[in-house]
Structures are given as structure tokens and as C-alpha cells.
Design an enzyme around this catalytic site. Structure first.
Site, short mmCIF file in Angstrom:
data_model
loop_
_atom_site.label_atom_id
_atom_site.label_comp_id
_atom_site.label_asym_id
_atom_site.label_seq_id
_atom_site.Cartn_x
_atom_site.Cartn_y
_atom_site.Cartn_z
N LEU A 61 11.14 6.90 1.16
CA LEU A 61 11.27 6.02 0.01
C LEU A 61 12.04 4.78 0.44
O LEU A 61 13.08 4.87 1.07
CB LEU A 61 12.02 6.71 -1.14
CG LEU A 61 11.43 8.01 -1.67
CD1 LEU A 61 12.32 8.55 -2.80
CD2 LEU A 61 10.01 7.82 -2.16
N HIS A 62 11.52 3.62 0.05
CA HIS A 62 12.16 2.35 0.39
C HIS A 62 12.66 1.72 -0.91
O HIS A 62 11.88 1.47 -1.83
CB HIS A 62 11.17 1.43 1.09
CG HIS A 62 10.48 2.06 2.26
ND1 HIS A 62 11.11 2.29 3.46
CD2 HIS A 62 9.21 2.53 2.40
CE1 HIS A 62 10.27 2.87 4.30
NE2 HIS A 62 9.11 3.04 3.67
N TYR A 97 -10.44 -5.03 -1.78
CA TYR A 97 -11.41 -3.95 -2.01
C TYR A 97 -10.68 -2.76 -2.63
O TYR A 97 -9.45 -2.67 -2.56
CB TYR A 97 -12.12 -3.57 -0.71
CG TYR A 97 -11.20 -3.37 0.48
CD1 TYR A 97 -10.65 -2.13 0.77
CD2 TYR A 97 -10.90 -4.44 1.33
CE1 TYR A 97 -9.83 -1.94 1.87
CE2 TYR A 97 -10.07 -4.27 2.42
CZ TYR A 97 -9.55 -3.01 2.70
OH TYR A 97 -8.72 -2.84 3.79
N GLY A 139 -4.63 -0.86 0.38
CA GLY A 139 -3.33 -0.24 0.08
C GLY A 139 -2.42 -1.17 -0.71
O GLY A 139 -2.29 -2.35 -0.38
N ASP A 173 0.74 -1.17 -0.69
CA ASP A 173 1.83 -1.62 0.17
C ASP A 173 1.42 -2.84 0.98
O ASP A 173 2.18 -3.80 1.13
CB ASP A 173 2.31 -0.49 1.09
CG ASP A 173 1.17 0.17 1.88
OD1 ASP A 173 -0.01 0.02 1.49
OD2 ASP A 173 1.47 0.86 2.88
N ASP A 186 2.64 -5.13 9.58
CA ASP A 186 3.54 -4.16 8.95
C ASP A 186 3.66 -2.94 9.86
O ASP A 186 2.70 -2.18 10.04
CB ASP A 186 2.99 -3.75 7.58
CG ASP A 186 4.02 -2.99 6.75
OD1 ASP A 186 4.98 -2.45 7.33
OD2 ASP A 186 3.86 -2.93 5.52
N THR A 240 4.69 3.70 9.14
CA THR A 240 4.01 4.92 9.60
C THR A 240 2.65 4.55 10.19
O THR A 240 2.24 5.08 11.22
CB THR A 240 3.84 5.90 8.43
OG1 THR A 240 5.13 6.21 7.89
CG2 THR A 240 3.18 7.18 8.91
N THR A 276 6.02 11.46 33.51
CA THR A 276 5.17 11.67 32.33
C THR A 276 5.73 10.95 31.11
O THR A 276 5.01 10.30 30.36
CB THR A 276 5.03 13.17 32.03
OG1 THR A 276 4.43 13.81 33.15
CG2 THR A 276 4.16 13.40 30.80
#
Length: 241
Positions: free
Chosen positions: A15-16, A80, A84, A86, A106, A109, A163
Site C-alpha cells: 500500500l502506498h 483502453y 491500469g 496506476d 514506473d 512490481t 552465478t
């Protein structure tokens, strides 16, 4: 009477929050996805909500002064149905604070690129964000280890010899090269366009850009609060109607 109100962006991972006094942004913070016990501090405060996680919405339905922002409230042409909220708010916030044309990157995530000219959406792209890319290699394979973000000062070479370094090299050099390509292509059409980074990993990506493409990084703005600027503009518009 002081007009104190709260903006909430319900993201995929967290949550922001933002607290405003009138049109002035006072503070921002992040929390994990909420349960009902975490909403008491809001009391009777006006709350403007944008959500990309429908299951989280029900926790706020009973708030007496909650306003859920829909895509239809963003006065941006060419959107469209699955665009989103956000992305829409960050882009609208950029238009309000920086102007057009503008390209918004942005880094949350998901890592999204979204461009606008005038008041029209031109288009964009979506790929997994940095954390998702690192997590997917660890969780989706039997032998690859979990890796941490390297500091910009210790960014691994392209041709790594461990790796962990190879994972970081593959992800970070590819992401930065991709952003360089998208920005270059955008500016071929819109040479005077601003480019702005927002989202939780925006400062980290900007630092990597600074190491690998310093001239480009100097032309990219950092603004972690674009979505809140978009919410603020939507609220102002609604109060004028």
C-alpha cells in the site's frame, strides 16, 4: 479549517500512502497490504483510493469518506479498458507537473513505460520489475540462488564469473539497455519530451543508468510521487464540478 486528506494507491505488493494538507503533499509512506485493524488511524478523514488489487478494495468500502478512482475519471484520451489505473494516474500526474510530451517509467512490481502527447495516450510497454526478475530465477529453477541487488558502485560486468554476478548482470544490463532503447526510440518522435522515473525502484534504476549511460541519466527526471499528483488533480477536478 485545515483540509487534511489521504491518498492511497493499492499496488500489487504494498500500500502506498500520501497525506495532503490542501494541495500540499506533507508525507508519504508504504505499508504491507492491510487488514481491518490497520485502518483506524484514518478516522473520518477523506480518503482517495486507486487500486490494482480488487480483493483489497473491500477493506475500504465501509470508510465513510472513501472515493474510489476509476479509469473514466482520468481525462486522458486513447485509454483502453484494461489500462491500469496506476499507470493512468502516474501519466496524468506527469502531465500536470511536467507537461507533454512525456514518457513515464514506473519501476514497481512491474516495470512499465507509458507515453503521452498532449492529452492523449500514445502507448507503452510492460515487463517484470527488478525484484520479480530476480525472484523468478530463484523460484523457477532448481539450482539458481537468490541474489540481491548490487550497489551501483559494484554493478557486475557483462561477462560475470560467478552465478550471482551472472544473474545480476543478465537482469540489470538487459533492463538498462532496454530502457536506453525505448527512450531513444521515444525521443526520435518526441525530441523535446521529458522522461521521468517513478515507483519504488526508480532511484535504483536511475543510479544504474547513471553508471552505464550518464548522459542519458542526466536527462531523466526522478519523481516518486507521480501517482499521488494524479490523484490530487482528479480530486481538484471533482471539487470543481
Amino acid at each position: 479549517m485545515i483540509d487534511v486528506w489521504t491518498a492511497l494507491v493499492i499496488g500489487n505488493s504494498r500500500l502506498h500512502w500520501a497525506e495532503f494538507s490542501g494541495d500540499r503533499l506533507r508525507k508519504t509512506w508504504d505499508t504491507p497490504h492491510a487488514n481491518q485493524d490497520q485502518t483506524e488511524f484514518l478516522q473520518n478523514r477523506e480518503l482517495w483510493i486507486a487500486s490494482v488489487v480488487p480483493l483489497q478494495n473491500q477493506l475500504w468500502q465501509a470508510h465513510p469518506r472513501a472515493h474510489f478512482i476509476s479509469l473514466e475519471q482520468v481525462p486522458l484520451k486513447g485509454m483502453y479498458p484494461t489500462f491500469g489505473i496506476d499507470r493512468a494516474l502516474a501519466l496524468w500526474g506527469a502531465i500536470q507537473t511536467i507537461g507533454c510530451p512525456v514518457l513515464v517509467i514506473d519501476a514497481g512490481t512491474a516495470l512499465t513505460l507509458t507515453g503521452a502527447s498532449g492529452d492523449r495516450l500514445i502507448g507503452g510497454a510492460i515487463l517484470p520489475g527488478l525484484k520479480l526478475q530476480f525472484q523468478s530465477l530463484n523460484q523457477g529453477t532448481a539450482a539458481l540462488p537468490s541474489s540481491l541487488f548490487p550497489l551501483p558502485s559494484s554493478l557486475p560486468p557483462r561477462w560475470a564469473l560467478t552465478t550471482e554476478a551472472a544473474i545480476a548482470s543478465g537482469i540489470l544490463h538487459t533492463v538498462v539497455a532496454g530502457l536506453h532503447s525505448f527512450i531513444h526510440d521515444w525521443r526520435q518522435t518526441y525530441p523535446t519530451s521529458a522522461v521521468v522515473l517513478t515507483g519504488g525502484d526508480s532511484d535504483r534504476i536511475h543510479a544504474y543508468l547513471q553508471v552505464l549511460h550518464p548522459d542519458l541519466a542526466d536527462s531523466v527526471k526522478l519523481n516518486p510521487h507521480l501517482a499521488f499528483s494524479g490523484i490530487q488533480a482528479i480530486r481538484q477536478n471533482s471539487r470543481q464540478d
